[in-house]
Design a protein around this motif. Structure first.
Motif, mmCIF file in Angstrom:
data_model
loop_
_atom_site.group_PDB
_atom_site.id
_atom_site.type_symbol
_atom_site.label_atom_id
_atom_site.label_comp_id
_atom_site.label_asym_id
_atom_site.label_seq_id
_atom_site.Cartn_x
_atom_site.Cartn_y
_atom_site.Cartn_z
ATOM 1 N N ASN A 102 0.860 -1.185 0.000
ATOM 2 C CA ASN A 102 0.000 0.000 0.000
ATOM 3 C C ASN A 102 0.894 1.231 0.000
ATOM 4 O OD1 ASN A 102 -2.406 -1.422 0.189
ATOM 5 N ND2 ASN A 102 -2.672 -1.102 2.399
ATOM 6 N N PHE B 12 -4.963 6.953 5.671
ATOM 7 C CA PHE B 12 -6.100 6.874 6.599
ATOM 8 C C PHE B 12 -6.366 8.197 7.333
ATOM 9 C CE2 PHE B 12 -4.582 2.374 6.368
ATOM 10 C CZ PHE B 12 -5.611 1.935 5.551
ATOM 11 N N CYS C 192 -7.265 6.797 1.635
ATOM 12 C CA CYS C 192 -6.931 5.384 1.702
ATOM 13 C C CYS C 192 -5.727 5.172 0.794
ATOM 14 C CB CYS C 192 -8.112 4.539 1.218
ATOM 15 S SG CYS C 192 -9.517 4.658 2.349
ATOM 16 N N PRO C 193 -4.921 4.135 1.103
ATOM 17 C CA PRO C 193 -3.713 3.963 0.295
ATOM 18 C C PRO C 193 -4.011 3.606 -1.161
ATOM 19 C CG PRO C 193 -3.899 2.245 1.985
ATOM 20 C CD PRO C 193 -5.009 3.195 2.224
ATOM 21 N N ARG D 187 -3.581 1.055 -3.655
ATOM 22 C CA ARG D 187 -3.284 -0.376 -3.522
ATOM 23 C C ARG D 187 -2.274 -0.789 -4.581
ATOM 24 N NH1 ARG D 187 -7.727 -2.499 -0.587
ATOM 25 N NH2 ARG D 187 -6.587 -4.459 -0.521
ATOM 26 N N GLN E 247 -10.147 4.365 -2.792
ATOM 27 C CA GLN E 247 -11.112 3.871 -1.804
ATOM 28 C C GLN E 247 -10.488 2.714 -1.036
ATOM 29 O OE1 GLN E 247 -14.215 5.406 -1.318
ATOM 30 N NE2 GLN E 247 -13.152 6.854 -2.646
ATOM 31 N N CYS E 248 -10.980 2.519 0.198
ATOM 32 C CA CYS E 248 -10.455 1.411 1.007
ATOM 33 C C CYS E 248 -11.048 0.081 0.531
ATOM 34 C CB CYS E 248 -10.796 1.620 2.474
ATOM 35 S SG CYS E 248 -9.715 2.830 3.252
#
Ligand SMILES: *[C@@H]1O[C@H](CO)[C@@H](O)[C@H](O)[C@H]1NC(C)=O
Ligand SMILES: *[C@@H]1O[C@H](CO)[C@@H](O)[C@H](O)[C@H]1NC(C)=O
Ligand SMILES: *[C@@H]1O[C@H](CO)[C@@H](O)[C@H](O)[C@H]1NC(C)=O
Ligand SMILES: *[C@@H]1O[C@H](CO)[C@@H](O)[C@H](O)[C@H]1NC(C)=O
Ligand SMILES: *[C@@H]1O[C@H](CO)[C@@H](O)[C@H](O)[C@H]1NC(C)=O
Ligand SMILES: *[C@@H]1O[C@H](CO)[C@@H](O)[C@H](O)[C@H]1NC(C)=O
Ligand SMILES: *[C@@H]1O[C@H](CO)[C@@H](O)[C@H](O)[C@H]1NC(C)=O
Ligand SMILES: *[C@@H]1O[C@H](CO)[C@@H](O)[C@H](O)[C@H]1NC(C)=O
Ligand SMILES: *[C@@H]1O[C@H](CO)[C@@H](O)[C@H](O)[C@H]1NC(C)=O
Ligand SMILES: *[C@@H]1O[C@H](CO)[C@@H](O)[C@H](O)[C@H]1NC(C)=O
Ligand SMILES: *[C@@H]1O[C@H](CO)[C@@H](O)[C@H](O)[C@H]1NC(C)=O
Ligand SMILES: CC(=O)N[C@H]1CO[C@H](CO)[C@@H](O)[C@@H]1O
Ligand SMILES: [Cu+2]
Length: 573
Positions: free
Chosen positions: A79, A100, A104-105, A107, A572-573
């Protein structure tokens, strides 16, 4: 009337290291390709995560007023986020980067484009990953020069150079932090410190001398602007150049009054711009950095990293002269340097210190312990608990399903609370080491609690270090703002006697301040940037332990004071 075309006169794509832009450019667009890279350091090959196949990563060279667009492609196994350290991000809050907190990271396999304008600040900043311990190898310089027609408030240097101080492990830093967090113990020490990616001559590098040590060639009589950036994970450094004085002219992309010294102190997250005149007998001189190890009784890597200052045409093959660095625990030298800097009030970017205060906060900070859980004897921290850290006794826990900023924007409850207290829950003798192992004081709960303030409020914070577990200087970094440093001292802050020492005229302006070991500092800033902004210790050993909080700044009711919606590609997470 739309006047955008007046300003947007060119698009420049940066592909490689340190590309200077033509004078007309005001959109700087580039890509960060983040992936595995094998490098050789300290005689061994190591796979690292790197940007555009380089360590340090590419330097971004921009002018004040430029628009920056960075397309980040995460081809690493981790991430990832990128933080533009010290950039205010007004109206581009979604580009700030801490995972966070802002976003969000990204991915593995994903991408995200960071877009922001660099207005109102000139000098040296930097960028780094703000996800786990990736910043050990994912970092680089962000140099902001005056816009066309404007000058430095000091003589134009002959040349400029960037000195990035870093920290190196002979193993994967992500594995280092994950092992420590799984166990509750302290991460293992690093193996070396680096200058522009290289440990230097005092180490066995198993490579030819010409390319394992950074070398700066200078012409006698000329003056150079060195932009010194501390990108190390946990090392706070004394930095010297043998036989040469340095004139500090800026810190954290804010001009200072010129300050002549033979040694500087630079903590993780801080930058220091110095003028160096090549006024010594031609020859070879080492520049060197070694830690200021403020924590008493804690062993840290005390290696010295070096680079070479080489006068042009020096035929000397003798070993360069090594500067005598301050002792590891030389707090008087550290304090003299940190407390003597003052802000340059004639700078075009200077604003007077706000005279009145709307939010008075007294915030204790330091180490502690958190509960090991059901296996009470299984954790590797003190007393078989987990090592922890806190502000006002709350150990900050990052949310996991959505960033603070997105939850704030969408008004989603349950992600965090806004009850961060203005005072610590218990008043005690904060800096008395007799309290260091007082179990009634050192156990700290983990929560996601932020402080909410109205737009444009003036916030003053007394940052009071504690002696819990041990005393230490913590470099505290505020996102989204610069703050003024009104005063600093040792022991417990005394509001009656210490407030009379406030410098309200020309205090230094910074984004990261080392709060004195066993002492305190008072900072003040205007909350003129709506959003949710991280405020945390920039030692990466303490950040995941929870030495952090966040400030939520409400919208102000005009378009310029309202948090815009996130961009379409927001992760998005
Ligand atoms: C990148 O390096 C990591 C750690 O060494 C390794 O697990 C992974 O397989 C590598 N990925 C690629 C694409 O080479
Ligand atoms: C950045 O600057 C450009 C060009 O001046 C302007 O169009 C844009 O609105 C600015 N963006 C932000 C977020 O301020
Ligand atoms: C960036 O990510 C988006 C969304 O996942 C994807 O559609 C796009 O193809 C990606 N771009 C590149 C160049 O990988
Ligand atoms: C270092 O320099 C030597 C000789 O110039 C060269 O052969 C070697 O490839 C270089 N190594 C690195 C890591 O750049
Ligand atoms: C450095 O500055 C100090 C104080 O101004 C001065 O005494 C000293 O001679 C200078 N050293 C060099 C090498 O210029
Ligand atoms: C660097 O520090 C480590 C850990 O303290 C030590 O083992 C090593 O000998 C040092 N190396 C050098 C070259 O100073
Ligand atoms: C270094 O050598 C070059 C080439 O001989 C010469 O042009 C230059 O002036 C010399 N520089 C100094 C500082 O002596
Ligand atoms: C407690 O420790 C035991 C033995 O190490 C392990 O099997 C168990 O999963 C642990 N339980 C928890 C809740 O961590
Ligand atoms: C942490 O390390 C200690 C000491 O090595 C060990 O006894 C313990 O089992 C470890 N605990 C976990 C949760 O890994
Ligand atoms: C913020 O407050 C200051 C001081 O009261 C005032 O001068 C300034 O106009 C305010 N800024 C905004 C954007 O409201
Ligand atoms: C990566 O980020 C996602 C959220 O987008 C999170 O659920 C996941 O746990 C993260 N992975 C790691 C290894 O931290
Ligand atoms: C020139 C100057 O301001 N010197 C001060 C630097 O800081 C030390 C410690 O705070 C003071 O004692 C000096 O007077
Ligand atoms: Cu810290």
């Amino acid at each position: 009337m739309e006047r955008r075309s007046v300003f947007v006169v060119g698009v420049v794509v940066l592909a490689f290291l340190s590309v200077s832009l033509p004078a007309t450019a005001d959109i700087v667009e580039t890509s960060f390709d983040v992936k595995n890279l094998t490098v050789n350091r300290l005689c061994q090959n190591q796979v690292i995560t790197a940007v555009n196949d380089s360590l340090p990563g590419p330097s971004l060279m921009v002018k004040e007023g430029d628009t920056v667009i960075i397309h980040v492609f995460n081809r690493s196994p981790y991430n990832l986020t990128i933080h533009w350290h010290g950039v205010f991000q007004r109206l581009s809050q979604w580009a700030d980067g801490p995972e966070f907190v802002t976003q969000c990271p990204i991915r593995p396999g994903g991408n995200y484009t960071y877009r922001f304008n660099l207005t109102g600040q000139v000098g040296t900043l930097w960028w780094h990953s703000h996800s786990s311990w990736l910043r050990a190898t994912v970092y680089g310089a962000l140099v902001i020069r005056p816009r066309d027609g404007q000058q430095y408030p000091f003589p134009q240097p002959f040349r400029e150079d960037t000195i990035l101080l870093g920290e190196w492990w002979n193993t994967n830093p992500i594995d280092v932090v994950n092992a420590a967090l799984a166990n509750g113990t302290t991460p293992v020490e690093s193996d070396a410190y680096t200058i522009n990616g290289w440990p230097g001559d005092l180490f066995n590098n198993c490579l030819s001398v010409s390319n394992n040590t950074y070398r700066l060639d200078v012409v006698p009589g000329n003056t150079y602007l060195l932009r010194i950036i501390n990108a190390a994970m946990n090392g706070q450094f004394f930095f010297k150049i043998a036989n040469h004085n340095l004139t500090v002219v800026g810190v954290d992309a804010a001009y200072t009054d010129p300050y002549v010294t033979d040694v500087i102190l630079v903590g993780p997250g801080q930058t220091t711009d110095v003028l160096l005149t090549a006024d010594q007998p031609p020859g070879l001189y080492y520049m060197a950095a070694r830690p200021y190890a403020s924590a008493i009784g804690v062993t840290i890597n005390s290696n010295t990293t070096t680079a070479i200052l080489a006068y042009q045409n020096t035929t000397s093959t003798t070993t360069p002269l090594l500067p005598v660095l301050p002792a590891l625990n030389d707090t008087p030298t550290a304090f003299t340097f940190s407390s003597n800097l003052t802000g340059l009030v004639t700078s075009p970017f200077w604003s007077p210190v706000p005279a009145t205060v709307d939010e008075n906060m007294f915030v204790t900070m330091g180490l502690g312990l958190s509960d090991c859980g059901s296996n009470q004897t299984n954790c590797g921290g003190l007393f078989f608990q987990r090592m922890s850290a806190s502000m006002n006794n709350i150990s900050f826990a990052l949310p996991t399903r959505m960033s603070l900023l997105e939850a704030h924007f969408r008004n989603i409850s349950g992600v965090y609370t806004t009850d961060f207290p203005d005072q610590p829950p218990v008043v005690f003798d904060y800096t008395d080491t007799n309290n260091s192992f007082n179990m009634g004081l050192i156990m700290t709960p983990k929560r996601t609690s932020v402080k909410s303030v109205r737009f444009n409020a003036t916030v003053e914070m007394v940052l009071q270090n504690t002696a819990l577990i041990g005393v230490e200087n913590h470099p505290m970094h505020l996102h989204g703002f610069n703050f003024y440093v009104l005063a600093q001292g040792f022991g417990n802050y005394n509001s009656t006697t210490d407030s009379s020492k406030f410098n309200l005229v020309n205090p230094q302006e910074r984004n990261t301040l080392g709060v004195p070991v066993g002492g305190w500092a008072v900072i003040r800033f205007r909350a003129n940037n709506p959003g949710v902004w991280f405020f945390h210790c920039h030692l990466d050993v303490h950040l995941p332990w929870g030495l952090a909080m966040a400030i939520q700044v409400e919208n102000g009711g005009t378009p310029e004071s309202t948090l815009p919606p996130p961009p379409a590609d927001f992760p998005q997470c």
